[in-house]
Design a protein around this motif. Sequence first.
Motif, PDB file in Angstrom:
ATOM      1  N   GLY A  78      19.040 -63.114  82.098  1.00  0.00           N
ATOM      2  CA  GLY A  78      20.342 -63.129  82.758  1.00  0.00           C
ATOM      3  C   GLY A  78      21.476 -63.564  81.863  1.00  0.00           C
ATOM      4  O   GLY A  78      22.630 -63.185  82.072  1.00  0.00           O
ATOM      5  N   ASP A  92      24.204 -61.740  83.681  1.00  0.00           N
ATOM      6  CA  ASP A  92      23.950 -60.419  84.236  1.00  0.00           C
ATOM      7  C   ASP A  92      22.643 -60.403  85.030  1.00  0.00           C
ATOM      8  O   ASP A  92      21.562 -60.446  84.465  1.00  0.00           O
ATOM      9  CB  ASP A  92      23.880 -59.409  83.082  1.00  0.00           C
ATOM     10  CG  ASP A  92      23.798 -57.965  83.550  1.00  0.00           C
ATOM     11  OD1 ASP A  92      23.519 -57.736  84.747  1.00  0.00           O
ATOM     12  OD2 ASP A  92      23.986 -57.060  82.722  1.00  0.00           O
ATOM     13  N   TRP A  93      22.783 -60.312  86.368  1.00  0.00           N
ATOM     14  CA  TRP A  93      21.620 -60.189  87.246  1.00  0.00           C
ATOM     15  C   TRP A  93      21.503 -58.779  87.824  1.00  0.00           C
ATOM     16  O   TRP A  93      20.935 -58.589  88.891  1.00  0.00           O
ATOM     17  CB  TRP A  93      21.720 -61.177  88.402  1.00  0.00           C
ATOM     18  CG  TRP A  93      21.451 -62.604  88.054  1.00  0.00           C
ATOM     19  CD1 TRP A  93      21.290 -63.159  86.826  1.00  0.00           C
ATOM     20  CD2 TRP A  93      21.311 -63.682  88.993  1.00  0.00           C
ATOM     21  NE1 TRP A  93      21.066 -64.504  86.927  1.00  0.00           N
ATOM     22  CE2 TRP A  93      21.079 -64.860  88.241  1.00  0.00           C
ATOM     23  CE3 TRP A  93      21.371 -63.770  90.384  1.00  0.00           C
ATOM     24  CZ2 TRP A  93      20.902 -66.107  88.852  1.00  0.00           C
ATOM     25  CZ3 TRP A  93      21.207 -65.015  90.976  1.00  0.00           C
ATOM     26  CH2 TRP A  93      20.954 -66.170  90.218  1.00  0.00           C
ATOM     27  N   ILE A 109      17.795 -56.916  84.455  1.00  0.00           N
ATOM     28  CA  ILE A 109      16.545 -57.629  84.736  1.00  0.00           C
ATOM     29  C   ILE A 109      15.349 -56.831  84.237  1.00  0.00           C
ATOM     30  O   ILE A 109      14.474 -57.363  83.535  1.00  0.00           O
ATOM     31  CB  ILE A 109      16.414 -57.925  86.243  1.00  0.00           C
ATOM     32  CG1 ILE A 109      17.494 -58.924  86.697  1.00  0.00           C
ATOM     33  CG2 ILE A 109      15.022 -58.487  86.555  1.00  0.00           C
ATOM     34  CD1 ILE A 109      17.581 -59.096  88.198  1.00  0.00           C
ATOM     35  N   LEU A 136      15.586 -66.264  87.002  1.00  0.00           N
ATOM     36  CA  LEU A 136      16.955 -65.836  86.760  1.00  0.00           C
ATOM     37  C   LEU A 136      17.703 -67.027  86.180  1.00  0.00           C
ATOM     38  O   LEU A 136      17.758 -68.091  86.782  1.00  0.00           O
ATOM     39  CB  LEU A 136      17.604 -65.367  88.062  1.00  0.00           C
ATOM     40  CG  LEU A 136      16.932 -64.162  88.731  1.00  0.00           C
ATOM     41  CD1 LEU A 136      17.618 -63.842  90.048  1.00  0.00           C
ATOM     42  CD2 LEU A 136      16.955 -62.943  87.809  1.00  0.00           C
ATOM     43  N   ASP A 171      24.710 -65.283  87.877  1.00  0.00           N
ATOM     44  CA  ASP A 171      25.700 -64.239  87.656  1.00  0.00           C
ATOM     45  C   ASP A 171      26.716 -64.379  88.793  1.00  0.00           C
ATOM     46  O   ASP A 171      26.364 -64.276  89.971  1.00  0.00           O
ATOM     47  CB  ASP A 171      25.000 -62.882  87.708  1.00  0.00           C
ATOM     48  CG  ASP A 171      25.945 -61.689  87.616  1.00  0.00           C
ATOM     49  OD1 ASP A 171      27.178 -61.890  87.609  1.00  0.00           O
ATOM     50  OD2 ASP A 171      25.441 -60.556  87.573  1.00  0.00           O
ATOM     51  N   PHE A 204      26.739 -61.428  91.275  1.00  0.00           N
ATOM     52  CA  PHE A 204      25.446 -60.776  91.487  1.00  0.00           C
ATOM     53  C   PHE A 204      25.362 -60.134  92.868  1.00  0.00           C
ATOM     54  O   PHE A 204      25.954 -60.602  93.840  1.00  0.00           O
ATOM     55  CB  PHE A 204      24.293 -61.761  91.277  1.00  0.00           C
ATOM     56  CG  PHE A 204      23.995 -62.682  92.427  1.00  0.00           C
ATOM     57  CD1 PHE A 204      23.087 -62.314  93.415  1.00  0.00           C
ATOM     58  CD2 PHE A 204      24.582 -63.941  92.511  1.00  0.00           C
ATOM     59  CE1 PHE A 204      22.781 -63.163  94.469  1.00  0.00           C
ATOM     60  CE2 PHE A 204      24.279 -64.806  93.554  1.00  0.00           C
ATOM     61  CZ  PHE A 204      23.379 -64.416  94.542  1.00  0.00           C
ATOM     62  N   VAL A 260      18.891 -57.505  92.756  1.00  0.00           N
ATOM     63  CA  VAL A 260      17.838 -58.439  92.350  1.00  0.00           C
ATOM     64  C   VAL A 260      16.551 -58.123  93.100  1.00  0.00           C
ATOM     65  O   VAL A 260      15.465 -58.064  92.512  1.00  0.00           O
ATOM     66  CB  VAL A 260      18.266 -59.899  92.606  1.00  0.00           C
ATOM     67  CG1 VAL A 260      17.109 -60.850  92.297  1.00  0.00           C
ATOM     68  CG2 VAL A 260      19.492 -60.256  91.772  1.00  0.00           C
ATOM     69  N   VAL A 313      14.263 -69.273  89.773  1.00  0.00           N
ATOM     70  CA  VAL A 313      15.638 -69.307  89.273  1.00  0.00           C
ATOM     71  C   VAL A 313      15.800 -70.514  88.352  1.00  0.00           C
ATOM     72  O   VAL A 313      14.922 -71.369  88.259  1.00  0.00           O
ATOM     73  CB  VAL A 313      16.660 -69.390  90.425  1.00  0.00           C
ATOM     74  CG1 VAL A 313      16.612 -68.140  91.293  1.00  0.00           C
ATOM     75  CG2 VAL A 313      16.421 -70.650  91.270  1.00  0.00           C
TER      76      VAL A 313
END
Length: 309
Positions: free
Chosen positions: A83, A92-93, A98, A119, A123, A126, A131, A149
């Motif tokens: 991410g 960036d998600w 990913i 993650l 983000d 997001f 996701v 996460v």
Amino acid sequence: MKTLSIVNGPEKVSALVQGCMRMTDLSNEAAAEVIKAAFDAGITFFDHATCYGEDGAAERRFGEAFKLTGLKREDIFLQSKCGLRFERNEFDWTKENILTSVEESLERLQTDYLDSLLLHRPDLIFEPEEVAAAFDELEQSGKVRHFGVSNVMPYQLELLKKHVKQPLIFNQLQLSIEQSQLIDQGLYMNNLQTERSINRDGSTLDYCRLHDITIQAWSPLQHGFFQGTFVDNPDFPELNEALDKFAKREGVTKAAIALAWILRHPAKMQVIIGSMNPKHIKEAADASKVTLSHHDWYELYLASGKFLP
């Protein structure tokens, strides 16, 4: 080594996690020694991130070094995070990032699957549907077995959980005796005499306990934000005096006591160590042998500069 059984996740993972961020500075042979030293000390959980080193250099070094250890892939738990795209100055998600990140991690680590994927910091724009789609594809392909996460607050987690069907079993968060904001807020609530009363993370610790999310504590020996260790630091005399007292009592290092302080918390957290020194890794592993009482825990906490209101 103390082990934990993760709700909705793997059983008997090591309470201590070997962080691999600094592995970029090592040769393949030296990195293999680190991996083996951790494993021999009972640490079977290894943490990575796509941003550790230029172009994932830490993952690549681990993948090359692991072949030299004689260990089997199934002997270890391998985690990476995605991410953070510093080369683009963004987090960036997106589904595309990913999926691409996991493929790149697998190639660098020379493995067919990750035991867990986190993650890595939120983000800010997001889309949880993206996701969810990425996680579904990774789970169905067998490329990722568990998800979580890092540095994510409760309502961001709630938004993710509305769409993601896989359990989010880990949240990687900064925590040490000195940097104990996760814990402090409950003590100082509604207290205008200290800024420690400020709720900086939406009560993430309690949320994770309520929802069976295992916290992985990073920078457990650091003060500030990567400002250095508090162990043997003259700026923390009372804390080091207390650490030394318990270290002598338990026959371990002061660093091991600082790690044991986190392990003593009833949230049953994991602790990430980042040393690339085999001797220090062995010493850190002794934290799992330490038993701190309720009184011991508070004595160390107060020695770090906190006070009871």
